[in-house]
Design a protein around this motif. Structure first.
Motif, PDB file in Angstrom:
ATOM      1  N   LEU A  81      10.628 -14.455 -14.789  1.00 61.30           N
ATOM      2  CA  LEU A  81      11.380 -14.936 -13.642  1.00 61.30           C
ATOM      3  C   LEU A  81      11.482 -13.862 -12.562  1.00 61.30           C
ATOM      4  N   ILE A  82      11.808 -12.649 -12.937  1.00 59.31           N
ATOM      5  CA  ILE A  82      11.897 -11.543 -11.970  1.00 59.31           C
ATOM      6  C   ILE A  82      10.526 -11.245 -11.395  1.00 59.31           C
ATOM      7  N   GLY A  83       9.498 -11.235 -12.237  1.00 59.00           N
ATOM      8  CA  GLY A  83       8.142 -10.984 -11.773  1.00 59.00           C
ATOM      9  C   GLY A  83       7.678 -12.022 -10.764  1.00 59.00           C
ATOM     10  N   SER A  84       8.078 -13.269 -10.951  1.00 62.49           N
ATOM     11  CA  SER A  84       7.654 -14.306 -10.016  1.00 62.49           C
ATOM     12  C   SER A  84       8.284 -14.110  -8.647  1.00 62.49           C
ATOM     13  N   PHE A  85       9.509 -13.569  -8.591  1.00 63.59           N
ATOM     14  CA  PHE A  85      10.130 -13.289  -7.298  1.00 63.59           C
ATOM     15  C   PHE A  85       9.448 -12.120  -6.597  1.00 63.59           C
ATOM     16  N   LEU A  86       8.949 -11.183  -7.355  1.00 61.37           N
ATOM     17  CA  LEU A  86       8.271 -10.036  -6.758  1.00 61.37           C
ATOM     18  C   LEU A  86       6.887 -10.410  -6.228  1.00 61.37           C
ATOM     19  N   VAL A  87       6.225 -11.355  -6.859  1.00 54.28           N
ATOM     20  CA  VAL A  87       4.874 -11.749  -6.458  1.00 54.28           C
ATOM     21  C   VAL A  87       4.900 -12.852  -5.409  1.00 54.28           C
ATOM     22  N   ALA A  88       5.830 -13.774  -5.503  1.00 53.89           N
ATOM     23  CA  ALA A  88       5.861 -14.953  -4.629  1.00 53.89           C
ATOM     24  C   ALA A  88       5.874 -14.639  -3.138  1.00 53.89           C
ATOM     25  N   PRO A  89       6.646 -13.667  -2.657  1.00 53.16           N
ATOM     26  CA  PRO A  89       6.676 -13.459  -1.209  1.00 53.16           C
ATOM     27  C   PRO A  89       5.313 -13.147  -0.599  1.00 53.16           C
ATOM     28  N   SER A  90       4.413 -12.524  -1.341  1.00 53.59           N
ATOM     29  CA  SER A  90       3.105 -12.221  -0.771  1.00 53.59           C
ATOM     30  C   SER A  90       2.272 -13.488  -0.571  1.00 53.59           C
ATOM     31  N   PHE A  91       2.539 -14.515  -1.358  1.00 54.54           N
ATOM     32  CA  PHE A  91       1.790 -15.759  -1.218  1.00 54.54           C
ATOM     33  C   PHE A  91       2.443 -16.711  -0.219  1.00 54.54           C
ATOM     34  N   ALA A  92       3.763 -16.695  -0.142  1.00 56.62           N
ATOM     35  CA  ALA A  92       4.488 -17.623   0.719  1.00 56.62           C
ATOM     36  C   ALA A  92       5.011 -16.914   1.968  1.00 56.62           C
ATOM     37  N   ARG A  93       4.292 -15.934   2.423  1.00 58.81           N
ATOM     38  CA  ARG A  93       4.746 -15.120   3.545  1.00 58.81           C
ATOM     39  C   ARG A  93       4.656 -15.878   4.863  1.00 58.81           C
ATOM     40  N   ALA A  94       5.677 -15.722   5.669  1.00 61.30           N
ATOM     41  CA  ALA A  94       5.639 -16.291   7.016  1.00 61.30           C
ATOM     42  C   ALA A  94       4.759 -15.402   7.887  1.00 61.30           C
ATOM     43  N   ASP A  95       4.387 -15.919   9.026  1.00 66.07           N
ATOM     44  CA  ASP A  95       3.557 -15.140   9.940  1.00 66.07           C
ATOM     45  C   ASP A  95       4.287 -13.900  10.421  1.00 66.07           C
ATOM     46  N   ASP A  96       3.523 -12.873  10.708  1.00 69.04           N
ATOM     47  CA  ASP A  96       4.057 -11.643  11.265  1.00 69.04           C
ATOM     48  C   ASP A  96       3.936 -11.695  12.778  1.00 69.04           C
ATOM     49  N   TRP A  97       4.620 -10.789  13.441  1.00 73.27           N
ATOM     50  CA  TRP A  97       4.498 -10.618  14.884  1.00 73.27           C
ATOM     51  C   TRP A  97       4.032  -9.203  15.145  1.00 73.27           C
ATOM     52  N   TYR A  98       3.046  -9.033  16.004  1.00 71.71           N
ATOM     53  CA  TYR A  98       2.572  -7.703  16.381  1.00 71.71           C
ATOM     54  C   TYR A  98       2.202  -7.721  17.855  1.00 71.71           C
ATOM     55  N   GLN A  99       2.762  -6.823  18.628  1.00 68.86           N
ATOM     56  CA  GLN A  99       2.537  -6.724  20.064  1.00 68.86           C
ATOM     57  C   GLN A  99       2.744  -8.074  20.753  1.00 68.86           C
ATOM     58  N   GLY A 100       3.780  -8.788  20.342  1.00 67.41           N
ATOM     59  CA  GLY A 100       4.123 -10.065  20.959  1.00 67.41           C
ATOM     60  C   GLY A 100       3.242 -11.222  20.544  1.00 67.41           C
ATOM     61  N   ARG A 101       2.412 -11.027  19.540  1.00 65.15           N
ATOM     62  CA  ARG A 101       1.505 -12.094  19.080  1.00 65.15           C
ATOM     63  C   ARG A 101       1.841 -12.458  17.648  1.00 65.15           C
ATOM     64  N   GLN A 102       1.748 -13.744  17.353  1.00 65.73           N
ATOM     65  CA  GLN A 102       2.032 -14.231  16.009  1.00 65.73           C
ATOM     66  C   GLN A 102       0.737 -14.378  15.238  1.00 65.73           C
ATOM     67  N   GLY A 103       0.737 -13.894  14.002  1.00 69.40           N
ATOM     68  CA  GLY A 103      -0.455 -13.985  13.171  1.00 69.40           C
ATOM     69  C   GLY A 103      -0.226 -13.338  11.827  1.00 69.40           C
ATOM     70  N   GLN A 104      -1.295 -12.831  11.246  1.00 65.60           N
ATOM     71  CA  GLN A 104      -1.194 -12.230   9.918  1.00 65.60           C
ATOM     72  C   GLN A 104      -2.064 -10.991   9.803  1.00 65.60           C
ATOM     73  N   TRP A 105      -1.570 -10.034   9.046  1.00 61.58           N
ATOM     74  CA  TRP A 105      -2.357  -8.853   8.697  1.00 61.58           C
ATOM     75  C   TRP A 105      -3.247  -9.228   7.520  1.00 61.58           C
ATOM     76  N   VAL A 106      -4.517  -8.855   7.587  1.00 63.34           N
ATOM     77  CA  VAL A 106      -5.450  -9.100   6.492  1.00 63.34           C
ATOM     78  C   VAL A 106      -6.228  -7.820   6.209  1.00 63.34           C
ATOM     79  N   GLN A 107      -6.586  -7.643   4.970  1.00 63.28           N
ATOM     80  CA  GLN A 107      -7.428  -6.503   4.614  1.00 63.28           C
ATOM     81  C   GLN A 107      -8.833  -7.036   4.402  1.00 63.28           C
ATOM     82  N   GLN A 108      -9.777  -6.466   5.152  1.00 65.98           N
ATOM     83  CA  GLN A 108     -11.159  -6.919   5.087  1.00 65.98           C
ATOM     84  C   GLN A 108     -12.063  -5.699   5.073  1.00 65.98           C
ATOM     85  N   ASN A 109     -12.970  -5.648   4.116  1.00 65.36           N
ATOM     86  CA  ASN A 109     -13.903  -4.526   3.980  1.00 65.36           C
ATOM     87  C   ASN A 109     -13.190  -3.181   3.974  1.00 65.36           C
TER      88      ASN A 109
END
Length: 87
Positions: free
Chosen positions: A4-32
């Protein structure tokens, strides 16, 4: 209890709301092995050498000339232009 505790620690990364950066809404992604921020218009904030800048995916030269030479007042992002059939 641990599951139960582990699911709370992992869940936010999957159900994350969009981020804001420099006035723009979107998401950070790791690629290459590099981080990028992709906004809702398809623009990407990424690192070039030691600096960071926005990239809209627009091609240069003849391939990008249709977007560059579009009519005045056409405020579409490059992503919107491509999706509307612009070439």
């Amino acid at each position: 209890m641990f599951v139960l505790i582990g699911s709370f620690l992992v869940a936010p990364s999957f159900a994350r709301a969009d981020d804001w950066y420099q006035g723009r809404q979107g998401q950070w992604v790791q690629q290459n092995n590099a981080w990028r921020f992709r906004d809702h218009d398809g623009n990407i904030y990424r690192q070039h050498g030691k600096s960071w800048s926005w990239y809209n995916g627009r091609h240069h030269g003849a391939v990008g000339s249709a977007y560059h030479n579009r009519p005045a007042g056409d405020n579409q992002s490059y992503s919107q232009f491509q999706n509307s059939g612009g070439h």
